[in-house]
Design a protein around this motif. Structure first.
Motif, short mmCIF file in Angstrom:
data_model
loop_
_atom_site.label_atom_id
_atom_site.label_comp_id
_atom_site.label_asym_id
_atom_site.label_seq_id
_atom_site.Cartn_x
_atom_site.Cartn_y
_atom_site.Cartn_z
N CYS A 75 0.86 -1.19 0.00
CA CYS A 75 0.00 0.00 0.00
C CYS A 75 0.89 1.24 0.00
O CYS A 75 2.10 1.17 0.26
CB CYS A 75 -0.95 0.00 1.20
SG CYS A 75 -0.13 0.16 2.79
N ARG A 120 -3.91 8.57 -2.80
CA ARG A 120 -3.89 8.97 -1.40
C ARG A 120 -3.07 7.98 -0.58
O ARG A 120 -2.96 6.81 -0.93
CB ARG A 120 -5.31 9.04 -0.84
CG ARG A 120 -6.19 10.11 -1.49
CD ARG A 120 -5.73 11.50 -1.10
NE ARG A 120 -6.51 12.55 -1.74
CZ ARG A 120 -6.19 13.15 -2.88
NH1 ARG A 120 -5.07 12.78 -3.52
NH2 ARG A 120 -6.94 14.10 -3.38
N MET A 179 -3.65 3.95 0.35
CA MET A 179 -4.37 3.32 -0.75
C MET A 179 -3.58 2.11 -1.23
O MET A 179 -2.35 2.09 -1.19
CB MET A 179 -4.53 4.35 -1.88
CG MET A 179 -5.31 3.87 -3.09
SD MET A 179 -5.44 5.19 -4.36
CE MET A 179 -6.64 6.29 -3.59
N SER A 180 -4.27 1.05 -1.65
CA SER A 180 -3.57 -0.13 -2.17
C SER A 180 -2.87 0.24 -3.47
O SER A 180 -3.33 1.13 -4.22
CB SER A 180 -4.54 -1.28 -2.39
OG SER A 180 -5.40 -1.00 -3.49
N GLU A 194 -5.17 -0.07 -6.54
CA GLU A 194 -6.06 1.06 -6.76
C GLU A 194 -5.27 2.28 -7.23
O GLU A 194 -5.70 3.01 -8.13
CB GLU A 194 -6.82 1.38 -5.48
CG GLU A 194 -7.73 2.59 -5.55
CD GLU A 194 -8.91 2.40 -6.49
OE1 GLU A 194 -9.60 3.39 -6.79
OE2 GLU A 194 -9.15 1.25 -6.93
N ALA A 195 -4.10 2.50 -6.62
CA ALA A 195 -3.29 3.66 -6.98
C ALA A 195 -2.84 3.60 -8.44
O ALA A 195 -2.89 4.60 -9.17
CB ALA A 195 -2.08 3.77 -6.05
#
Length: 410
Positions: free
Chosen positions: A45, A59, A62-63, A66-67
């Motif tokens: 993360c 952010r 965030m994983s 997802e990033a």
């Protein structure tokens, strides 16, 4: 910790300095090819994201999946954590040239108290701008700066317009400054609590200020509720905490795989003694007792301490005593995995005892000269002979070596 009392609450003397995207920014300094590119630091993360990545919506926490979905061009680096403390220390030392009242709140943010410095810094905004630019010039890191009468308002001010944010909240303007801001900007209000408040129609700090104290205490608990009620009004009784004087100083490091090479172990002991001597001089202290600890690869440990003939902070004298202890402790033909040096029974540095000792006087000036050079250019600027040999075993970094454990570079 000591307290730095606010002698003039009518001025914006509390300053918060926050390093922008700290881990990611350090990576960009260490590797200039990353500058201007979205950078993610962490494993699994996001521990830190550069502002190029944040502008895409990434952010912290965030994983990576997802990033990278929302910022596919982001560059992922695992993080060179051994460097971060060194950069933080470099920033702190710059801040201390402006005021001795510097509190390290976290690795990447600091509180300063400028109370009583009005004559020294008649142009206060210009001084803070100069501080901001000096940190950028000397470390390559940008910082955001906020100033107010209290910690909570200064902290919010510094984080409002990052990166390179700059905001001074004048006394009496706290309410106008805080009122339109979202409640998430308030220290102690996380996303969960912000969601709870939003369900009740409270989305700004101004609206939060209208909630009765008892209602906040019922929702958040007595202590946190009281704190939220005060923070929403810009009230904060916390003073800038000054570092307390240590009662002992110790440095140790592990050796991967262990070693029976006495020259190498002697080099480590010399390096640790240098670090301890430098720390003692920084605090204006001398030590009367020194101890040495070694641990073998079979987990057998040995420790011994001895009283030094006279209190000292000279690493040459500390080293001589530490080597005597090592000769007594290293009695087994087994590899050593850990070595540590410590000093206790600290006293205030009384140099007048050495004024008529030519050799001691010469050492005093030499040590202060080394401290000055290293403080400005980093520890690597000057090495003793055995320290140079350690560079064959450890990689170099901007402000020291990369040891098996970070303790070696403290």
């Amino acid at each position: 910790m000591g307290l730095c009392k606010n002698s003039n609450p009518k001025t914006s003397n509390i300053v918060h300095v926050d390093v922008d995207a700290f881990f990611a920014s350090v990576e960009q300094v260490l590797n200039p090819s990353l500058r201007g590119k979205p950078v993610l630091v962490g494993r699994g993360c996001v521990a830190s994201a550069s502002y190029e990545a944040k502008f895409c919506g990434v952010r912290t926490a965030m994983s990576f999946r997802e990033a990278l979905r929302i910022c596919p061009k982001a560059i992922v680096v695992p993080g060179q954590y051994e460097h971060y403390a060194d950069f933080a220390e470099r920033v702190r030392r710059i801040l201390e040239t402006y005021t001795p009242a510097v509190e390290t709140a976290a690795l990447d943010d600091f509180y300063l108290d400028f109370a009583g410095t009005e004559r020294l810094y008649p142009d206060f905004p210009g001084t803070l701008r100069r501080l901001q630019m000096e940190i950028l010039k000397r470390t390559g890191l940008s910082v955001s700066v906020g100033a107010a009468r209290t910690k909570v308002v200064a902290s919010i001010a510094s984080r409002l317009e990052r990166p390179r944010g700059f905001r001074i909240v004048a006394p009496g303007e706290e309410e106008a400054f805080l009122t339109p801001l979202p409640v998430e900007k308030l220290y102690g209000i996380g996303h969960v609590h912000a969601g709870m408040l939003a369900e009740r129609g409270v989305t700004t700090i101004g609206q939060l200020r209208e909630v009765p104290k008892l209602a906040l205490q019922a929702a958040f608990g007595e202590v946190i509720g009281q704190q939220v009620w005060e923070r929403a009004r810009g009230l904060d009784g916390r003073e800038v905490l000054l570092p307390s004087t240590p009662k002992s100083v110790s440095r140790e490091t592990t050796i991967e795989g262990g070693t029976i090479d006495t020259e190498f172990l002697g080099g480590l002991i010399e390096y640790l003694s240098e670090r301890i001597g430098s720390t003692l001089r920084e605090y204006g202290k001398q030590a009367r007792t020194i101890g040495l600890r070694i641990r073998y690869v079979d987990h057998f440990s040995a420790h011994q301490a001895m009283r030094i003939g006279k209190p000292t902070n000279d690493e040459r004298e500390l080293l001589a005593a530490a080597k005597d202890l090592f000769d007594k402790l290293f009695t087994r033909r087994v590899a050593v995995r850990l070595v540590g040096v410590s000093v206790t029974n600290l006293e205030t540095d009384r140099r007048q005892n050495e004024l008529f000792d030519t050799n001691a006087n010469r050492r005093w000036y030499l040590n202060r000269g080394l401290d000055s050079v290293r403080g400005r250019y980093g520890w690597n600027a000057v090495f003793y002979g055995n320290g140079l040999e350690l560079r064959e075993h450890y990689a170099s970094k901007p402000n020291g070596l990369v040891p098996s454990t970070p303790c070696l570079s403290r």
